[in-house]
Design a protein around this motif. Structure first.
Motif, mmCIF file in Angstrom:
data_model
loop_
_atom_site.group_PDB
_atom_site.id
_atom_site.type_symbol
_atom_site.label_atom_id
_atom_site.label_comp_id
_atom_site.label_asym_id
_atom_site.label_seq_id
_atom_site.Cartn_x
_atom_site.Cartn_y
_atom_site.Cartn_z
ATOM 1 N N ILE A 58 -7.355 11.576 -3.557
ATOM 2 C CA ILE A 58 -7.616 12.573 -2.514
ATOM 3 C C ILE A 58 -7.144 13.921 -3.036
ATOM 4 O O ILE A 58 -6.063 14.003 -3.632
ATOM 5 C CB ILE A 58 -6.835 12.239 -1.223
ATOM 6 N N THR A 59 -7.930 14.962 -2.829
ATOM 7 C CA THR A 59 -7.447 16.308 -3.136
ATOM 8 C C THR A 59 -7.288 17.082 -1.837
ATOM 9 O O THR A 59 -8.069 16.913 -0.895
ATOM 10 C CB THR A 59 -8.388 17.085 -4.075
ATOM 11 N N THR A 60 -6.252 17.918 -1.814
ATOM 12 C CA THR A 60 -6.017 18.774 -0.648
ATOM 13 C C THR A 60 -5.765 20.199 -1.123
ATOM 14 O O THR A 60 -5.402 20.437 -2.271
ATOM 15 C CB THR A 60 -4.791 18.311 0.175
ATOM 16 N N ARG A 61 -5.967 21.105 -0.200
ATOM 17 C CA ARG A 61 -5.597 22.509 -0.399
ATOM 18 C C ARG A 61 -5.426 23.138 0.965
ATOM 19 O O ARG A 61 -5.986 22.656 1.963
ATOM 20 C CB ARG A 61 -6.634 23.272 -1.218
ATOM 21 N N VAL A 62 -4.640 24.183 1.043
ATOM 22 C CA VAL A 62 -4.451 24.900 2.300
ATOM 23 C C VAL A 62 -5.444 26.050 2.332
ATOM 24 O O VAL A 62 -5.517 26.854 1.399
ATOM 25 C CB VAL A 62 -3.005 25.411 2.448
ATOM 26 N N MET A 63 -6.235 26.072 3.403
ATOM 27 C CA MET A 63 -7.230 27.135 3.601
ATOM 28 C C MET A 63 -6.635 28.192 4.533
ATOM 29 O O MET A 63 -6.116 27.854 5.603
ATOM 30 C CB MET A 63 -8.503 26.571 4.243
ATOM 31 N N GLU A 64 -6.729 29.437 4.110
ATOM 32 C CA GLU A 64 -6.251 30.557 4.923
ATOM 33 C C GLU A 64 -7.446 31.201 5.624
ATOM 34 O O GLU A 64 -8.347 31.710 4.960
ATOM 35 C CB GLU A 64 -5.564 31.604 4.041
ATOM 36 N N TYR A 65 -7.459 31.142 6.943
ATOM 37 C CA TYR A 65 -8.482 31.815 7.730
ATOM 38 C C TYR A 65 -7.835 33.015 8.427
ATOM 39 O O TYR A 65 -6.605 33.091 8.504
ATOM 40 C CB TYR A 65 -9.071 30.847 8.760
ATOM 41 N N PRO A 66 -8.635 33.949 8.939
ATOM 42 C CA PRO A 66 -8.022 35.124 9.579
ATOM 43 C C PRO A 66 -7.038 34.778 10.704
ATOM 44 O O PRO A 66 -6.050 35.479 10.886
ATOM 45 C CB PRO A 66 -9.232 35.906 10.123
ATOM 46 N N TYR A 125 -5.047 24.585 -7.774
ATOM 47 C CA TYR A 125 -5.972 24.927 -6.695
ATOM 48 C C TYR A 125 -6.016 23.763 -5.705
ATOM 49 O O TYR A 125 -6.049 23.964 -4.498
ATOM 50 C CB TYR A 125 -7.354 25.217 -7.274
ATOM 51 N N TYR A 126 -6.066 22.542 -6.235
ATOM 52 C CA TYR A 126 -5.992 21.326 -5.430
ATOM 53 C C TYR A 126 -4.674 20.628 -5.710
ATOM 54 O O TYR A 126 -4.149 20.695 -6.830
ATOM 55 C CB TYR A 126 -7.081 20.317 -5.822
ATOM 56 N N MET A 127 -4.185 19.902 -4.719
ATOM 57 C CA MET A 127 -3.112 18.936 -4.908
ATOM 58 C C MET A 127 -3.772 17.567 -4.980
ATOM 59 O O MET A 127 -4.717 17.293 -4.228
ATOM 60 C CB MET A 127 -2.132 18.955 -3.732
ATOM 61 N N LEU A 128 -3.282 16.710 -5.854
ATOM 62 C CA LEU A 128 -3.827 15.357 -5.983
ATOM 63 C C LEU A 128 -2.886 14.352 -5.345
ATOM 64 O O LEU A 128 -1.676 14.393 -5.553
ATOM 65 C CB LEU A 128 -4.023 14.998 -7.459
ATOM 66 N N TRP A 129 -3.481 13.449 -4.577
ATOM 67 C CA TRP A 129 -2.777 12.332 -3.968
ATOM 68 C C TRP A 129 -3.479 11.061 -4.434
ATOM 69 O O TRP A 129 -4.705 11.051 -4.569
ATOM 70 C CB TRP A 129 -2.856 12.401 -2.444
ATOM 71 N N VAL A 130 -2.726 10.008 -4.675
ATOM 72 C CA VAL A 130 -3.335 8.731 -5.008
ATOM 73 C C VAL A 130 -2.837 7.668 -4.049
ATOM 74 O O VAL A 130 -1.732 7.740 -3.513
ATOM 75 C CB VAL A 130 -3.084 8.277 -6.470
ATOM 76 N N VAL A 131 -3.703 6.682 -3.850
ATOM 77 C CA VAL A 131 -3.367 5.519 -3.048
ATOM 78 C C VAL A 131 -3.345 4.332 -3.993
ATOM 79 O O VAL A 131 -4.272 4.154 -4.796
ATOM 80 C CB VAL A 131 -4.414 5.270 -1.938
ATOM 81 N N THR A 132 -2.282 3.538 -3.896
ATOM 82 C CA THR A 132 -2.204 2.320 -4.700
ATOM 83 C C THR A 132 -2.090 1.108 -3.782
ATOM 84 O O THR A 132 -1.515 1.188 -2.704
ATOM 85 C CB THR A 132 -1.002 2.333 -5.668
ATOM 86 N N VAL A 133 -2.683 0.021 -4.212
ATOM 87 C CA VAL A 133 -2.515 -1.276 -3.560
ATOM 88 C C VAL A 133 -1.953 -2.197 -4.629
ATOM 89 O O VAL A 133 -2.575 -2.398 -5.670
ATOM 90 C CB VAL A 133 -3.842 -1.818 -2.988
ATOM 91 N N VAL A 138 0.867 -1.180 0.000
ATOM 92 C CA VAL A 138 0.000 0.000 0.000
ATOM 93 C C VAL A 138 0.904 1.230 0.000
ATOM 94 O O VAL A 138 1.783 1.362 0.847
ATOM 95 C CB VAL A 138 -0.930 0.018 1.230
ATOM 96 N N GLU A 139 0.679 2.128 -0.977
ATOM 97 C CA GLU A 139 1.493 3.332 -1.079
ATOM 98 C C GLU A 139 0.605 4.547 -1.320
ATOM 99 O O GLU A 139 -0.454 4.436 -1.933
ATOM 100 C CB GLU A 139 2.497 3.204 -2.225
ATOM 101 N N VAL A 140 1.064 5.694 -0.832
ATOM 102 C CA VAL A 140 0.364 6.964 -1.010
ATOM 103 C C VAL A 140 1.341 7.916 -1.682
ATOM 104 O O VAL A 140 2.476 8.061 -1.224
ATOM 105 C CB VAL A 140 -0.100 7.556 0.333
ATOM 106 N N PHE A 141 0.899 8.551 -2.769
ATOM 107 C CA PHE A 141 1.760 9.446 -3.538
ATOM 108 C C PHE A 141 1.101 10.789 -3.758
ATOM 109 O O PHE A 141 -0.083 10.838 -4.087
ATOM 110 C CB PHE A 141 2.035 8.879 -4.941
ATOM 111 N N TYR A 142 1.890 11.854 -3.657
ATOM 112 C CA TYR A 142 1.481 13.149 -4.209
ATOM 113 C C TYR A 142 1.746 13.052 -5.708
ATOM 114 O O TYR A 142 2.775 12.531 -6.138
ATOM 115 C CB TYR A 142 2.291 14.287 -3.593
#
Length: 146
Positions: free
Chosen positions: A69-77, A53-61, A8-12
């Motif tokens: 999976i998509t991620t992004r950094v949210m900036e709050y006050p 806007y999003y970063m993509l990550w994948v999981v492989t088996v 099982v591996e996770v990649f950006y």
């Protein structure tokens, strides 16, 4: 005796690689994206990834893409949060602990003080053992513009 362990591996996924694997990623993320009730379609998520806007990550088996999976950094006050906007796939019991650790490390590396995610209520059963708590409930109502 045969070794039955699975790798099982996770990649950006760097943006320039996304088009070459998008078909496989889309197939594992379609159900997740469909929960937006037409607000997003797979091509919209793809466009956001390509625009960084999003970063993509994948999981492989064993080399097969089983989740995206998509991620992004949210900036709050007053804080930064790592947002997991789209998570879709299968075999979650095999990869969720690994993804949890990688997302925590990624959040810390980006100066985030929290991680937030969006999903169906059933996610709560999976996430509570990792310290996740429900934050709010979102309501939706269709209106007729005709």
């Amino acid at each position: 005796m045969k070794d039955t362990r699975e790798l099982v591996e996770v990649f950006y996924v760097p943006t320039e690689v996304v088009p070459s694997i998008w078909e496989a990623v889309q197939s594992v993320m379609e159900k997740s994206i469909a929960t937006s009730h037409g607000n997003f379609f797979p091509h919209d998520v793809f466009a956001h990834i390509m625009e960084n806007y999003y970063m993509l990550w994948v999981v492989t088996v064993d080399g097969e893409i089983v989740a995206g999976i998509t991620t992004r950094v949210m900036e709050y006050p007053n804080s930064r949060s790592l947002s997991l906007d789209w998570v879709g796939g299968s075999q979650m019991q095999k990869w969720l602990p690994m993804v949890q650790g990688i997302m925590v490390d990624h959040a810390k590396a980006n100066g985030c003080s929290q991680i937030e995610g969006y999903g169906r209520k059933a996610w709560g059963r999976w996430l509570e053992k990792y310290g996740w708590k429900p934050n709010y409930v979102a309501f939706r109502m269709e209106i007729d513009n005709g």
